[in-house]
Every structure is written in structure tokens, then in C-alpha cells.
Design an enzyme around this catalytic site. Structure first.
Site, PDB file in Angstrom:
ATOM      1  N   ALA A  34       0.800  -1.234   0.000  1.00 32.70           N
ATOM      2  CA  ALA A  34       0.000   0.000   0.000  1.00 32.70           C
ATOM      3  C   ALA A  34       0.831   1.282   0.000  1.00 32.70           C
ATOM      4  O   ALA A  34       0.418   2.289  -0.571  1.00 32.70           O
ATOM      5  CB  ALA A  34      -0.948  -0.005   1.195  1.00 32.70           C
ATOM      6  N   CYS A  59      16.483   0.685  -0.696  1.00 34.47           N
ATOM      7  CA  CYS A  59      16.902  -0.375   0.212  1.00 34.47           C
ATOM      8  C   CYS A  59      18.409  -0.610   0.160  1.00 34.47           C
ATOM      9  O   CYS A  59      18.982  -1.168   1.073  1.00 34.47           O
ATOM     10  CB  CYS A  59      16.179  -1.675  -0.132  1.00 34.47           C
ATOM     11  SG  CYS A  59      14.421  -1.439  -0.205  1.00 34.47           S
TER      12      CYS A  59
HETATM   13  N1  PLP Z   1       9.250  -5.318  -4.240  1.00 34.51           N
HETATM   14  C1  PLP Z   1       9.540  -4.183  -4.883  1.00 34.51           C
HETATM   15  C2  PLP Z   1       9.662  -4.201  -6.375  1.00 34.51           C
HETATM   16  C3  PLP Z   1       9.756  -3.004  -4.167  1.00 34.51           C
HETATM   17  O1  PLP Z   1      10.060  -1.878  -4.819  1.00 34.51           O
HETATM   18  C4  PLP Z   1       9.647  -3.036  -2.759  1.00 34.51           C
HETATM   19  C5  PLP Z   1       9.923  -1.832  -1.960  1.00 34.51           C
HETATM   20  O2  PLP Z   1      10.757  -1.014  -2.299  1.00 34.51           O
HETATM   21  C6  PLP Z   1       9.314  -4.245  -2.142  1.00 34.51           C
HETATM   22  C7  PLP Z   1       9.116  -5.365  -2.916  1.00 34.51           C
HETATM   23  C8  PLP Z   1       9.150  -4.335  -0.656  1.00 34.51           C
HETATM   24  O3  PLP Z   1       7.915  -3.815  -0.264  1.00 34.51           O
HETATM   25  P1  PLP Z   1       7.658  -3.376   1.250  1.00 34.51           P
HETATM   26  O4  PLP Z   1       8.413  -2.115   1.460  1.00 34.51           O
HETATM   27  O5  PLP Z   1       6.178  -3.164   1.344  1.00 34.51           O
HETATM   28  O6  PLP Z   1       8.105  -4.491   2.115  1.00 34.51           O
END
Ligand code: PLP
Length: 383
Positions: free
Chosen positions: A200, A325
Site C-alpha cells: 500500500a 533499500c
Molecule cells: N518489491 C519491490 C519491487 C519493491 O520496490 C519493494 C519496496 O521497495 C518491495 C518489494 C518491498 O515492499 P515493502 O516495502 O512493502 O516491504
């Protein structure tokens, strides 16, 4: 009003006022546990079921196929480990080298347990070849997990083609649609998708809430043990305010998608053109035709992405040096490496991701500050 220009919507987005309004009662007076049989619990349950229906509609799914999770990371982990636990006889999995770590790390864990993880290559735009994926399917292939759209360079994968090939071969297909939802139309039936992850906070909902779509008839085992919530598919008390916010945000962004994506497309094209006209050796990474609206990813020759990011931040412009990340890491991104971008150029990576609050004035300012920062940093490195 914020004092900064926010151009990092691929990292996260603000909660829309309408979404916050929808959530607030479930943080205050309607705090019942949706598993409880009394009226307080049932009021929360109705709100959860309404949100489930809302999000199901945006995907052309059945509400029973929607499992609420804590976000994209959990959805990806649940799909991969859940499929592996349910089908111990199948030990071959296929993925791409440009996946988010929420997919690549669980796969790496399976590899250490003896599974065979096959990584199909991408071209210089970051795209896999669907026919090649199809040619690698085997009787013992458990799962293909290939993202819908990339979080760094915004490249859209041939999801429908891969879905059709997997379905014909009887192989499960999971796609991480965290960066695609709300920006690209998704139809899980027409696209033969078995499992799909969304989150979300990437589409103007709250953080810490997501969905794993699991097609009816697909068996996955839960890897988190506990209560029987979500029909036994995901243990843990439901995050009612988050779920309500997700449902509201999903409906809003999908309703506005045609108009908003066109607007963002125009703004992005303008930004790309201006920066490339004003500065030499600034390369647009990813595809021009298969690209998520609002994603701009430059590699700037002779400049460190991190330095550029700090220069922009000093002028109150928030962008990203690749993926949020991996911020802080000096290694070039695995996405750019897989696309064959040379190490030196990859160090100059800058992701600018536009969103609902981005207007022409913000883009003019960003273009001016970016070109000036590139010139300044290049002059510094020559001195
Ligand atoms: N997958 C993708 C392609 C993303 O860009 C991200 C977040 O940057 C995630 C998964 C992880 O999602 P969440 O931050 O809701 O754990």
C-alpha cells in the site's frame, strides 16, 4: 505545505487525505478485533471485507483470493516459501537478475537448501525474453517469479506472455507488482497470474500493509505459524486501519490511473529532455517503450550518484541514488550490472520518481538544480 520537492515516489508515497479519513475510525472508535464475534469485532470485519472486495476489483480477482500481509516483502516471501512448502517434489525455480531483494533473498535461501534457482538474463533495457523463460520450463519447475516492473529503472516485464507460457506448462507464476500497481492496468485472469504481490505505501496508502493475491486452486503453505486468520493462509491479527487504507487507496489510484499516468508521462519526458539537452553524458537507463510512468533513471558519467543525491537534497529535492533499500552501499546496483552497464557509469545512478504532487514547477526546479549540480560536481572532480 512541504518545504521540499519530493521525487522519490518509488521509495514510498504520502497517505492521501481521503485514505487517512477512511482509516481514522478504525484507529479510534472501531477498534474491535475482526476475529471477534461481538458487534465491535463484526464492524471491523465488515470494513476488512469491503476493502478486500475493493482491492479484488482492481485486479479482476475474487475477494477470496486476496490475502492481507504486512507489505511487499512479506507477500514475496509468502509466495516463494509458501509454494516450496506446498510442493516439495518440485525443486527448480526461475527468476530474473533484476528482482527486488524481497524475491531474490528467499530464492537464495532455497538455493542453500538444495533447490535449483535459474536466473534468466535481461537485455540492456532490463527486460527478460518471455520465449526464453518459456523454453526453460521443466516438469520439475515449481515456480517462475518475475517482477511486473522494476523498482530502479522502471522496466516493465512481458508478464502476460510469461503468464500464458507458465499456465500452458502447468507451472506457477508469481509476479512482484509492488512498483506496477496503480500505474499499470493489472488483470490477474487475463494475464494468467497465479500469485501477485502489492504494497500500500507505494500507492498512497499506509506503510506495513500489503496483499498477496493467490489464485483459487493454487495451494501454498503458510510459513508463519499462529492463528487461522485469512482462511488459514496468514496468521496474525488483521491490521484493520491499514487494510481499510489499502482498499481506499487502491480504488482511488486505479480510478485515476489513465489521467494520472498520462500526466506523469509528459512530465517525465520533459525532465529527461531538458537534462539531456543541458548536460552531456547523461544516459537514461531502462526502456523508453516498456517503462513505468513517472520513473526517470539517469546514469551520469563522471559523477557519483550519492554526491548528486546530496547536492539535490541540499536544495531540498528528494530523489534516490538507485534503490532506497541499498542506499549507503557503494556497490553498483545489481540491476544495472545485470543490464551490462559498466561499473563506472553505474556509480552515477540517480532515480527520480514522480507522483501525484509533482507539477511542472517542481520539474522545472528539479531540472535546473540537477543540471547545475552535475556541472558543479564535474568541475570539482576536474579541479
Ligand atoms: N518489491 C519491490 C519491487 C519493491 O520496490 C519493494 C519496496 O521497495 C518491495 C518489494 C518491498 O515492499 P515493502 O516495502 O512493502 O516491504
Amino acid at each position: 505545505m512541504n518545504s521540499f520537492i519530493y521525487l522519490d515516489h518509488a521509495a514510498t508515497t504520502p497517505v492521501l487525505p481521503e485514505v487517512l479519513t477512511a482509516m481514522t475510525p478504525y484507529l479510534t472508535e472501531s477498534y474491535g478485533n475482526p476475529s471477534a464475534l461481538h458487534q465491535a469485532g463484526q464492524a471491523a470485519r465488515s470494513a476488512v471485507e469491503y476493502a478486500r472486495l475493493s482491492v479484488a476489483r482492481t485486479l479482476n480477482a475474487d475477494p477470496s483470493e486476496i490475502v492481507f500481509t504486512s507489505g511487499g516483502t512479506e507477500s514475496d516471501n509468502a509466495a516463494i516459501f509458501g509454494a516450496a512448502l506446498a510442493h516439495p517434489d518440485k525443486r527448480h525455480l526461475i527468476t530474473s537478475p533484476v528482482e527486488h531483494h524481497a524475491v531474490s533473498e528467499p530464492l537464495h535461501t532455497l538455493e542453500k537448501q538444495g533447490y535449483e534457482i535459474e536466473i534468466v538474463p535481461v537485455d540492456r533495457y532490463g527486460r527478460v525474453d518471455a520465449d526464453y523463460v518459456g523454453s526453460r520450463l521443466r516438469p520439475d519447475t515449481l515456480l517462475v517469479s518475475i517482477m511486473y516492473a522494476n523498482n530502479e529503472v522502471g522496466t516493465i516485464q512481458p508478464v502476460s506472455e510469461i503468464g500464458a507460457l507458465c499456465r500452458a506448462a502447468g507451472v506457477l507464476f508469481h509476479t512482484d507488482a509492488v512498483q506496477a500497481f496503480g500505474k499499470l492496468p493489472i488483470n490477474v485472469v487475463a494475464q494468467n497470474i497465479d500469485m501477485l504481490s502489492i504494497s500500500a505505501h507505494k500507492f498512497y496508502g499506509p506503510k506495513g500493509i500489503g496483499v498477496l493475491y493467490v489464485r483459487q486452486g493454487v495451494t501454498i503453505h503458510r510459513y508463519q505459524q499462529g492463528g487461522e486468520q485469512e482462511r488459514g493462509r496468514r496468521a496474525g491479527t488483521l491490521n484493520v486501519p491499514g487494510i481499510v487504507g489499502l482498499g481506499k487507496a487502491a480504488t482511488l489510484v486505479c480510478n485515476e490511473m489513465p489521467v494520472e499516468t498520462e500526466r506523469l508521462g509528459k512530465l517525465s519526458s520533459y525532465l529527461i529532455e531538458r537534462v539531456q539537452n543541458d548536460c552531456a553524458d547523461v544516459y537514461l537507463m531502462g526502456s523508453t517503450t516498456h517503462r513505468v510512468p513517472g520513473n526517470v533513471h539517469f546514469c551520469v558519467r563522471g559523477v557519483e550518484g550519492e554526491s548528486l543525491l546530496l547536492a539535490l537534497d541540499a536544495k531540498s529535492i528528494c530523489a534516490s541514488a538507485g534503490a532506497a533499500c541499498s542506499a549507503g552501499s557503494v556497490e553498483p546496483s545489481h540491476v544495472l550490472s545485470a543490464m551490462g552497464v559498466d561499473r563506472e557509469l553505474a556509480r552515477g545512478a540517480l532515480r527520480i520518481s514522480l507522483g501525484r504532487a509533482t507539477d511542472q514547477a517542481a520539474i522545472e526546479k528539479a531540472a535546473a538544480v540537477l543540471t547545475q549540480s552535475i556541472r558543479d560536481l564535474r568541475a570539482l572532480s576536474m579541479a
